[in-house]
Design an enzyme around this catalytic site. Structure first.
Site, mmCIF file in Angstrom:
data_model
loop_
_atom_site.group_PDB
_atom_site.id
_atom_site.type_symbol
_atom_site.label_atom_id
_atom_site.label_comp_id
_atom_site.label_asym_id
_atom_site.label_seq_id
_atom_site.Cartn_x
_atom_site.Cartn_y
_atom_site.Cartn_z
ATOM 1 N N HIS A 276 0.919 -1.119 0.082
ATOM 2 C CA HIS A 276 0.158 -0.085 -0.124
ATOM 3 C C HIS A 276 0.795 1.261 -0.113
ATOM 4 O O HIS A 276 1.816 1.223 0.574
ATOM 5 C CB HIS A 276 -0.980 -0.180 1.314
ATOM 6 N N ASP A 288 6.223 1.091 6.277
ATOM 7 C CA ASP A 288 5.034 0.873 6.305
ATOM 8 C C ASP A 288 4.186 1.927 5.447
ATOM 9 O O ASP A 288 3.909 2.752 5.695
ATOM 10 C CB ASP A 288 4.400 0.953 7.671
ATOM 11 N N GLU A 322 -4.680 1.845 2.568
ATOM 12 C CA GLU A 322 -4.931 0.638 3.481
ATOM 13 C C GLU A 322 -4.887 1.120 4.918
ATOM 14 O O GLU A 322 -6.001 0.552 5.770
ATOM 15 C CB GLU A 322 -3.451 0.054 3.424
ATOM 16 N N GLU A 323 -4.208 2.165 5.394
ATOM 17 C CA GLU A 323 -4.163 2.677 6.677
ATOM 18 C C GLU A 323 -5.739 3.159 7.390
ATOM 19 O O GLU A 323 -5.842 2.619 8.586
ATOM 20 C CB GLU A 323 -3.314 3.691 7.088
#
Lengths: 469, 469
Positions: A276, A288, A322-323
């Site tokens: 992502h 991330d 995504e988060e």
């Protein structure tokens, strides 16, 4: 070096074509030894992926959904993907939540005045303009909160829960605010969900329960949460002023970045791999999940660069949001709903592009057996393990797994992942060029071979039945 | 439990007195086995030292020289030392530098705008009110700076030097600003001297060379320093705005906190042990050096509490101003200049009160042999190693060592010391209650036995000759 690489790659492709048909049929995976070695060599011979990731995160920084930096990064990625010569490069639209942190602070005002290190939780409402000043009640679990009865009323509840496993501790970040609100709290603080801390707050999404008041919520650094807890243990009343002016704006347009190597025989059958591209609004979103995004992108680029063209299409997808929403993953599923039965495999890397160990896989037993045969080609880089998962191993492929697509997550040595996760410390230096190269190799080999095998990776009998609950 | 402890302690003292004189003479250290075990037991049976340290650092926070929090902490310590029943409790005056950080920031303005995480270096001058905006030159060493010739002129020089050993890397913090000024720089940045980082800046003192202009200087987080270096490596011009309004005020009155158990036979002969009570103006100063201070204080308290009274005086000293001046150590030496030849041993703990391993010692070979015999009593807690040092093992005892006093530093497992050193992450939780208890035990046993031995710890022949250079 590019010309000689291209020649050697063509050499590999030519050699494969010259193999006698019998040899291929008898050992459908073993015949990929040479091409796998070529991909591994290409992925690990230099730091190209790391340089690309560095350019991405240094140029654009973090990339929260709704931010200009995310869209600017996506613009650049799509241009670069075209420069790579990839096929069908496009941004597939998705509307994403647009939460803006704004300014925020937490200050200890009793027993002494001192700033606290904090980050508002993603999706939190604001405090009133003057902030919320209230006594703090420190609790150690949901049960502890319940046992306290009415003690939380009018207070700021702090969940001081030590990190054990992410899946367990994160429950306090996601559900803590509504649990505190139901107990009558006016705001909620959590101890950061982090396995190490240098007084670093770690943010992440919360989920308001529709049956509870929406109260402001923030993560304190581990150190600050522990200090407040010690004050309480000594019988010292604790008061904190929490001030946040976060806003939730209307949904904002974003995109999944998509690029392919079109399959030579069955272009409508697809192996999808990605990460992502959005991140939290701290650090650089390098671990991330810039690393996973670039690993997938580079894997597809290398397949192209080596002149390889598998039987089926290999598609890199850099999912958005995504988060704090998962809207990119849903948009992908919806945009491709008619082709999901021709999605052979969906893979994602979202535990940091650390040293790869193999894959976590959800799918039929026969598919698992084939995944293990292919992963054996990754033994030279130690990424040959395939473990069975009992739910989708990664978030962005979950809608595909739910639709019956076999799913794999890249398994890595994530020892330090939760040291930096969702904090200002998620920066390029946390990843290693050689590790990232091996992640590219693992993705490239698995994607290429699964896309090229004569038979489609076998599914379970009915869509959805592959996912044990 | 206090009454029964006191009885058992008196029992130990009585038992020692009853030993036949011959037995003591034949084995001058071995006879202390029982009393050492009693001290070890008392120091490790509970978390008293850790609770005291927690109360100190949570109540007063960090304690920079010149700050109200340092003096308030000293006031409280002196009251508590009296409550402990210690002898000759007093604050011995010292004038200390009074540097105030004020507000400060560093912002990347090219190639993109982003805040940088920084801490001004202790003693730095301010920038002009508008800050300093200048191109950045990243260098990797003093030699690299020299090789660049005139390239540093008008620039902000950033020393991006990875942490290897503190003694090597810290040279860039201490001497970097003047080296940059001599090369024509307008300000100096250093990569934080830190072995781990979650984008945490780590401060510390600088030393301006009298032959160079005084330019503002700050530590960037490791992550930010590396990012600026990457920009430069890519050929991207880097500009930063540094803004600091630090001030150096007139020297301010402070104190060393001193408390004793007066010796029963030779009260004018002294074993000194301590830590430094001041800290940087970040975190809680728990590791550096609240823990060492409390370990020494608690060691003397336990000797008193167990009803022990050694032949010579045991004195805890919590030195002021170790971090940015060393004035407390100088004031102690000057105030006691007439008694330095009767200082039998000077000890300090200033590497964090982590799991103790023994001592690093500077003194005569015969003294070293006795230190090793005494340390053998600490084998039950694994603190029985005594290594020879070639200079004063700690800063606050250095003036005493220079005057010929044998010196010992508490040796600990300092693996993580430079993760948190001089940062906001130097907080109570970085220490462990059991480790701190063992540090108290190591200090108490060594102090008691050296203070009680019939013969004074032998010195080298001439003052100063014990210190190899």
């Amino acid at each position: 070096m590019a010309p000689s690489i291209r020649l050697s790659a063509l050499g590999v492709a030519a050699a494969l074509a010259l193999l006698p048909p019998n040899a291929r049929a008898q050992n459908p995976v073993g015949r990929y030894r040479d091409v796998a070695d070529s991909l591994i060599h290409a992925a690990t011979r230099d730091s190209a992926a790391y340089r690309r990731l560095g350019l991405l995160v240094d140029t654009f920084g973090h990339r929260l959904s709704g931010s200009r930096s995310l869209e600017a990064a996506l613009d650049w990625i799509l241009v670069e993907m075209k420069k790579d010569g990839l096929d069908h490069v496009r941004g597939e639209p998705a509307m994403v939540p647009h939460w803006v942190r704004g300014d925020e602070s937490a200050v200890l005002v009793q027993p002494r005045r001192a700033p606290l290190r904090m980050l508002g939780l993603g999706g939190s409402v604001a405090t009133p303009a003057a902030g919320i000043t209230a006594p703090v009640l420190v609790v150690t679990s949901f049960d502890d909160l319940e046992r306290r009865g009415t003690a939380a009323r009018g207070r700021i509840v702090l969940f001081d829960v030590p990190f054990t496993e992410y899946s367990k501790t994160v429950a306090y970040r996601v559900k803590g605010p509504s649990a505190a609100a139901r107990a009558g709290a006016v705001a909620c603080l959590i101890r950061s969900v982090a396995a190490s801390s240098i007084r670093s707050p770690h943010t992440g999404v919360l989920r308001y329960d529709s049956t509870a008041a929406r109260i402001p919520a923030a993560a304190l650094s581990v150190e600050d949460a522990m200090m407040l807890h010690r004050f309480q243990d000594r019988g010292q009343p604790v008061r904190v002023t929490l001030w946040m002016n976060a806003r939730l704006l209307p949904d904002s347009p974003s995109r999944n970045a998509v690029a392919e190597v079109i399959g030579r025989e069955r272009p409508d059958e697809v192996v999808v791999l990605g990460g992502h591209i959005d991140s939290w609004d701290v650090g650089q979103g390098a671990m991330d999940d810039g690393g996973g995004s670039v690993a997938a992108w580079e894997a597809v680029r290398l397949i192209k660069q080596l002149g390889l063209r598998p039987r089926r299409t290999v598609r890199a997808v850099l999912w958005t949001n995504e988060e704090n929403g998962g809207r990119g993953a849903e948009a992908y599923r919806d945009a491709h709903s008619a082709q999901l039965d021709r999605h052979v495999l969906a893979m994602e890397s979202d535990n940091g592009a650390f040293s790869p160990q193999g894959f976590r896989f959800i799918g039929s037993d026969s598919a698992l057996a084939i995944m293990r045969q292919v992963a054996a080609l990754l033994a030279p880089i130690g990424a040959d393990s395939v473990e069975q998962a009992d739910e989708s191993p990664e978030a962005d492929i979950a809608p595909l797994v739910d639709a019956g697509v076999p799913g794999a997550g890249l398994a890595v040595d994530d020892t330090r992942y939760f040291w930096y996760h969702h904090s200002d410390g998620d920066t390029l230096d946390k990843l290693d060029p050689a590790d990232l190269g091996r992640c590219v190799a693992a993705f490239a080999v698995m994607a290429y071979v699964i896309a090229d095998l004569p038979d489609q990776l076998p599914r379970a009998l009915a869509a959805g039945s592959s996912r044990a609950r």
